[in-house]
Structures are given as C-alpha cells and as structure tokens.
Motif scaffolding. Structure first.
Motif, short mmCIF file in Angstrom:
data_model
loop_
_atom_site.label_atom_id
_atom_site.label_comp_id
_atom_site.label_asym_id
_atom_site.label_seq_id
_atom_site.Cartn_x
_atom_site.Cartn_y
_atom_site.Cartn_z
N THR A 83 -20.43 22.20 -16.52
CA THR A 83 -21.45 23.22 -16.76
C THR A 83 -21.82 23.88 -15.44
O THR A 83 -21.62 23.32 -14.36
N ASP A 84 -22.40 25.08 -15.54
CA ASP A 84 -22.86 25.76 -14.33
C ASP A 84 -23.88 24.92 -13.59
O ASP A 84 -23.90 24.89 -12.35
N GLU A 85 -24.73 24.21 -14.32
CA GLU A 85 -25.76 23.40 -13.68
C GLU A 85 -25.15 22.30 -12.83
O GLU A 85 -25.58 22.05 -11.69
N TRP A 86 -24.12 21.62 -13.35
CA TRP A 86 -23.45 20.57 -12.58
C TRP A 86 -22.76 21.15 -11.35
O TRP A 86 -22.82 20.59 -10.26
N ARG A 87 -22.09 22.28 -11.53
CA ARG A 87 -21.36 22.87 -10.40
C ARG A 87 -22.32 23.36 -9.33
O ARG A 87 -22.07 23.18 -8.13
N HIS A 88 -23.43 23.97 -9.73
CA HIS A 88 -24.41 24.42 -8.75
C HIS A 88 -25.02 23.23 -8.01
O HIS A 88 -25.24 23.29 -6.79
N MET A 89 -25.29 22.16 -8.73
CA MET A 89 -25.81 20.96 -8.10
C MET A 89 -24.83 20.44 -7.05
O MET A 89 -25.21 20.10 -5.92
N PHE A 90 -23.56 20.39 -7.42
CA PHE A 90 -22.53 19.89 -6.49
C PHE A 90 -22.45 20.76 -5.24
O PHE A 90 -22.44 20.25 -4.11
N LEU A 91 -22.41 22.08 -5.41
CA LEU A 91 -22.31 22.97 -4.26
C LEU A 91 -23.55 22.89 -3.38
O LEU A 91 -23.46 22.97 -2.14
N ASP A 92 -24.72 22.74 -3.99
CA ASP A 92 -25.95 22.58 -3.21
C ASP A 92 -25.88 21.34 -2.33
O ASP A 92 -26.28 21.36 -1.16
N ILE A 93 -25.37 20.24 -2.90
CA ILE A 93 -25.28 18.99 -2.14
C ILE A 93 -24.25 19.12 -1.02
O ILE A 93 -24.49 18.67 0.11
N VAL A 94 -23.10 19.74 -1.30
CA VAL A 94 -22.09 19.95 -0.26
C VAL A 94 -22.69 20.75 0.90
O VAL A 94 -22.54 20.39 2.07
N GLU A 95 -23.39 21.83 0.58
CA GLU A 95 -23.99 22.67 1.62
C GLU A 95 -25.01 21.88 2.43
O GLU A 95 -25.03 21.94 3.67
N SER A 96 -25.84 21.10 1.75
CA SER A 96 -26.87 20.33 2.43
C SER A 96 -26.27 19.25 3.33
O SER A 96 -26.66 19.11 4.50
N VAL A 97 -25.31 18.49 2.80
CA VAL A 97 -24.70 17.40 3.57
C VAL A 97 -23.96 17.95 4.78
O VAL A 97 -24.04 17.39 5.88
N CYS A 98 -23.25 19.06 4.60
CA CYS A 98 -22.49 19.63 5.72
C CYS A 98 -23.40 20.17 6.81
O CYS A 98 -23.12 20.00 8.01
N ASN A 99 -24.49 20.81 6.44
CA ASN A 99 -25.41 21.31 7.46
C ASN A 99 -26.13 20.17 8.16
O ASN A 99 -26.36 20.23 9.38
N GLU A 100 -26.44 19.13 7.43
CA GLU A 100 -27.05 17.95 8.05
C GLU A 100 -26.10 17.33 9.07
O GLU A 100 -26.51 16.94 10.17
N ALA A 101 -24.81 17.25 8.71
CA ALA A 101 -23.82 16.69 9.64
C ALA A 101 -23.65 17.58 10.86
O ALA A 101 -23.55 17.08 11.99
N ALA A 102 -23.62 18.90 10.65
CA ALA A 102 -23.44 19.82 11.77
C ALA A 102 -24.61 19.77 12.74
O ALA A 102 -24.44 19.93 13.95
N GLU A 103 -25.79 19.51 12.22
CA GLU A 103 -26.98 19.46 13.07
C GLU A 103 -26.98 18.25 14.00
O GLU A 103 -27.72 18.22 14.99
N GLN A 104 -26.14 17.26 13.70
CA GLN A 104 -26.08 16.07 14.54
C GLN A 104 -25.37 16.34 15.87
O GLN A 104 -25.48 15.57 16.81
N ASP A 105 -24.62 17.45 15.91
CA ASP A 105 -23.89 17.82 17.13
C ASP A 105 -24.85 18.50 18.09
O ASP A 105 -25.33 19.61 17.83
N GLU A 106 -25.12 17.86 19.19
CA GLU A 106 -26.11 18.38 20.15
C GLU A 106 -25.65 19.67 20.81
O GLU A 106 -26.47 20.44 21.32
N ASP A 107 -24.34 19.92 20.81
CA ASP A 107 -23.82 21.12 21.46
C ASP A 107 -23.85 22.34 20.55
O ASP A 107 -23.55 23.45 20.99
N GLU A 108 -24.17 22.15 19.28
CA GLU A 108 -24.12 23.26 18.34
C GLU A 108 -25.36 24.15 18.43
O GLU A 108 -26.46 23.69 18.76
#
Length: 329
Positions: free
Chosen positions: A112-137
């Motif tokens: 469903t659209d709801e499941w896919r949107h949930m998945f993409l939201d989590i991917v975006e959140s997890v990836c930005n959280e990981a990128a923020e760990q890089d002090e040089d970014e």
C-alpha cells in the motif's frame, strides 16, 4: 496516456522495467536449464538417475525426499519448489520445474502507499542520521528521499538470481525482511493491507541501521571513483561459503574525467552498485563496471547474464562448489 507521458512518468517507467526484467530473467533461466538438458541428453546416458546426477550440479537435491515437518511452516513458494524437486524422476521434468526466483523477483510486501511512504521516510531518516555522524560533512547537507526506490518497491522487494550456474552473484534486496508471515493470510497467499504499526516501524528502522555501510567498508570495497555520502548493503552472494559479490544502494557522485560527456554523473544521486568482495580494484561484470544511475538500468544489466555466459567458468564453479578441488585452482 500518450507515449510522451509514459516515457516521462517514473512510475510507469519502473513498471515497464520490472516487467521487462521478469520476462528476460525467466527466459534466461529456462534457456540455461534447457541447454544443460540438451548437453546431458547428448551423452547418451542410459538411466534417468545418471542423467539427474549430472543435473544435480546445477539444481541440488533432485529427487531427494525432505525429512521433518519444516515444509508445513515454510513460505508457500519455497514449499512448492521443494516438493517439485522431491518428485523429479526424469531429466525431462526439469523443463517445467518451479523455482520461486525463476523470474528473479522477490515479491513486494509493501503493498500500500502507506507502507511504502513509511519505508521511504525511515530510509531518509536513517540515512541522514548516519550522514550526520561524519564530522567532516556539511551540517546543512540533506540526503533526499529516494523516490525511485519507492516506485520499485511497489512491484518488488528486490531481485534475486536463482544462480543455477553457481557464480555467487548477489541479490538486490533493499527492503528488510521483517516476517512475511506477519503480513499474509493464514494460507500464505495474500498480503494483508493493514496499516504499519509502531512495532514494524521500529523493526524496519533497526534493520536499516544495521545495513548502513561504515566508512571503512566503503573506502575498502566501493569504487574509488565514487564519493559516497551514505549507503546501505542490499545483498550478498556467496560461493563455497565465501563472500563473493555485494550489492549496495548508495547516495553518491562520480569522480568524472573531462572526457565524460554525461555531466549528470557528477551529480549527487542514489545509485545501485555491485562490487566483488575480494577485489582491490573495481571488477567488471556482465561486460561493464557495475555502477548504475537508475534502478531500471540496473535491472536491464542484471537480467543480461546469459549474454555474457562463460561455460568453462560455469563448469569450474559448479564442480568447485561441490568439492572437486581440481577445479578450485
């Protein structure tokens, strides 16, 4: 819908790419099996058992009965494949045998659209959280939502080659496995379109975090021509229990030279990348360096394996896999 609209609609582009992939993969796998049948029949072997013993190198457990009751709880398609494999008694049976990945598709559970949107939201959140760990970014740098992945997971969780040739090719499976039994009807046939619960959100979040690639892995394994902001592993292929090929979904840009006419390669974008586990330098596969600017481009490449088949290498791989050390040099 006009032809122009179809060509520019990313959802329709993905649907057509997945359909093209399924057709090409099933055709290639059926052709590979038929070619092995023809090779074996040409040997004029007298008994079906001897013929199946040769086919066994490409399809394990032919005609062998499974013990225990595990099949009662197995996913429907796996149970179907195992039961058909048990009942093979003639080489001819291989022409129509079932395999859950014959067409290369891992069925979608994000239905469903709801499941896919949930998945993409989590991917975006997890990836930005990981990128923020890089002090040089740059702290203002934002990893965008991977909308193309959203179009893909509408039709498939991923793709997986059944790899009858025993090459060790990896799947591309970006959706974490979180228990298909939790999403299906009692007979395992119909995915239930229930809203995603907080528990599922947390499980997917944690699994994606586990799949995020660390800096040391990226610097040691990923093509040095790629500058990677963040990425996660999407598949691992093995041969003789050794890691062979990885796939990853990376937010990256290419370090292009002045001769590269496609300036978009320099842009930050989500890309599919396949790389060899043991290689110091990028390893070509199926006629090219496996870095893909779009999922449809990747699907066309992944399903092209039969066009690049080296039968001498196939025979070496299957013999080596099953313990013939003379072929493992």
């Amino acid at each position: 819908m006009s032809g122009t609209q179809t060509d520019t609609d990313p959802g329709e582009t993905m649907r057509l790419a997945v359909e093209r992939f399924r057709t090409q993969m099933e055709s290639a796998n059926r052709q590979f099996i038929q070619d092995r049948i023809d090779e074996i029949e040409a040997k004029n072997i007298s008994t079906e058992k001897e013929k199946l013993d040769l086919m066994w190198y490409y399809w394990h457990d032919l005609g062998e009965k499974q013990s225990g009751t595990w099949l009662d709880d197995a996913p429907r398609d796996i149970a179907r494949r195992v039961r058909q494999t048990e009942n093979v008694s003639r080489l001819e049976d291989m022409k129509t045998i079932f395999h859950e990945h014959m067409d290369g598709i891992i069925p979608s559970t994000l239905v469903t659209d709801e499941w896919r949107h949930m998945f993409l939201d989590i991917v975006e959140s997890v990836c930005n959280e990981a990128a923020e760990q890089d002090e040089d970014e740059d702290e203002n740098f934002h990893i965008p939502r991977c909308d193309e992945l959203g179009h893909f997971v509408k039709y498939a969780n991923g793709v997986q080659d059944p790899d009858f040739r025993r090459s060790g090719i990896c799947p591309f499976d970006p959706v974490p496995y979180f228990g298909i039994g939790d999403l299906t009807s009692p007979d395992g046939s119909t995915v239930q379109p229930q809203p995603p619960t907080a528990e599922f959100r947390e499980r997917i979040n944690e699994q994606l975090k586990d799949d995020i690639l660390g800096d040391s892995f990226i610097s040691g394994a990923v093509d040095e021509d790629l500058e990677v902001k963040v990425g996660f592993q999407t598949g691992l292929g093995c041969h003789r229990e050794y890691d062979t090929w990885y796939s990853a979904y990376l937010y990256c840009r290419r370090d292009i030279d002045d001769d590269d006419s496609d300036r978009s390669h320099k842009d930050w974008a989500w890309r599919v990348v396949v790389f060899h586990a043991d290689a110091v330098e990028p390893t070509p596969l199926y006629g090219r360096k496996p870095i893909f600017d779009s999922i449809p481009e990747f699907l066309d490449w992944y399903s092209s394996w039969l066009n690049h088949l080296d039968l001498d290498q196939v025979r070496k791989d299957v013999r080596c896999l099953y313990g013939d050390d003379d072929y493992c040099q």
